[in-house]
Motif scaffolding. Structure first.
Motif, short mmCIF file in Angstrom:
data_model
loop_
_atom_site.label_atom_id
_atom_site.label_comp_id
_atom_site.label_asym_id
_atom_site.label_seq_id
_atom_site.Cartn_x
_atom_site.Cartn_y
_atom_site.Cartn_z
N ILE A 222 -62.11 11.11 -83.55
CA ILE A 222 -62.10 12.49 -84.03
C ILE A 222 -62.51 12.49 -85.50
O ILE A 222 -61.94 11.77 -86.32
N VAL A 223 -63.51 13.32 -85.81
CA VAL A 223 -64.02 13.46 -87.17
C VAL A 223 -63.93 14.94 -87.52
O VAL A 223 -64.18 15.80 -86.67
N SER A 224 -63.55 15.25 -88.76
CA SER A 224 -63.32 16.65 -89.11
C SER A 224 -63.81 16.98 -90.51
O SER A 224 -63.84 16.13 -91.41
N ALA B 117 -51.63 13.59 -80.94
CA ALA B 117 -51.31 13.66 -79.51
C ALA B 117 -52.07 12.59 -78.71
O ALA B 117 -51.59 12.11 -77.68
N MET B 118 -53.27 12.24 -79.18
CA MET B 118 -54.10 11.26 -78.48
C MET B 118 -53.93 9.84 -79.00
O MET B 118 -54.52 8.90 -78.45
N GLY B 119 -53.17 9.67 -80.07
CA GLY B 119 -53.00 8.35 -80.66
C GLY B 119 -54.24 7.83 -81.35
O GLY B 119 -54.51 6.62 -81.36
N LEU B 120 -55.00 8.75 -81.96
CA LEU B 120 -56.23 8.39 -82.66
C LEU B 120 -56.12 8.74 -84.14
O LEU B 120 -55.43 9.69 -84.50
N PRO B 121 -56.83 8.02 -85.00
CA PRO B 121 -56.91 8.45 -86.40
C PRO B 121 -57.90 9.60 -86.54
O PRO B 121 -58.73 9.83 -85.66
N VAL B 122 -57.83 10.29 -87.66
CA VAL B 122 -58.80 11.34 -88.00
C VAL B 122 -59.63 10.85 -89.18
O VAL B 122 -59.09 10.40 -90.19
N GLU B 123 -60.93 10.98 -89.05
CA GLU B 123 -61.85 10.66 -90.14
C GLU B 123 -62.31 11.97 -90.75
O GLU B 123 -62.87 12.82 -90.06
N LEU B 124 -62.06 12.16 -92.05
CA LEU B 124 -62.50 13.37 -92.75
C LEU B 124 -63.82 13.09 -93.46
O LEU B 124 -63.99 12.04 -94.08
N ASP B 125 -64.74 14.03 -93.34
CA ASP B 125 -66.07 13.84 -93.95
C ASP B 125 -66.41 15.08 -94.76
O ASP B 125 -66.59 16.17 -94.20
#
Length: 199
Positions: A51-53, A69-77
């Motif tokens: 997930i990228v946001s 909820a998905m157990g993933l990190p978020v990458e902010l760009d």
């Protein structure tokens, strides 16, 4: 041989606090209760591996909730921020119309040449969004990526990926909490669907 087909789903944020009638560009408004409901409803299935946001709150807050909820990190760009609207930032369409009843219509006809004072040039905006897209497919080949961003960003991807002319971008409708879906393979983007209300 590794899989080189990359899937990218772009999701526009839901309705922000204050509704969608004003040019908020890079103003950092949060989602309204309705906006939260729209986005939660849109993400029925969750096929993504990343997930990228945009870092703006109306995108980032939901991306962080979904990622947890998905157990993933978020990458902010930072390159996925909305286009800057300069003097129109924070103003409603009614306010702009009151100043000059012809201005918005002229802007829609020529969004490249009739930018608001201090606005980000449309070509520069498409270049920064395009660079973010190219980095994604270079670094995460073979993945299924969700990008949570803005209507302008989704239009810029049309320009970068499909060669849509800049002066036609505002003819592309992008609703709150709607998806565009792309495949990237052999150096090319293919649009698979646009305007999806749920995945």
């Amino acid at each position: 041989m590794p899989n080189t087909v990359t899937h990218i789903d772009l999701l526009r944020h839901g309705e922000p606090v204050g509704g969608s009638s004003r040019f908020r560009g890079q103003i950092d408004d949060p989602l309204s209760d309705k906006g939260w409901a729209q986005m939660r409803s849109a993400c029925g299935t969750r096929p993504w591996t990343r997930i990228v946001s945009s870092p703006l709150l109306r995108c980032r807050a939901f991306a962080e909730e979904l990622a947890a909820a998905m157990g993933l990190p978020v990458e902010l760009d930072e390159r996925l921020k909305e286009v800057g609207f300069g003097a129109w930032e924070g103003r409603t369409r009614d306010e702009i119309h009151a100043d000059d009843p012809t201005l918005l219509a002229r802007f829609r006809r020529d969004p490249v040449g009739l930018r608001p004072a201090g606005a980000e040039p449309l070509a520069d905006f498409v270049m920064r969004v395009g660079a973010a897209c190219e980095d994604l497919v270079a670094r995460h080949a073979g993945e299924r990526i969700l990008v949570v961003a803005h209507a302008g960003v989704m239009r810029a991807v049309f320009a970068h990926a499909l060669g849509v002319p800049l002066d036609a971008l505002y003819h592309i409708q992008v609703g709150n909490a709607e998806f565009s879906r792309y495949r990237h393979e052999d150096g090319r983007f293919t649009l698979l669907a646009h305007g999806l209300k749920q995945l």
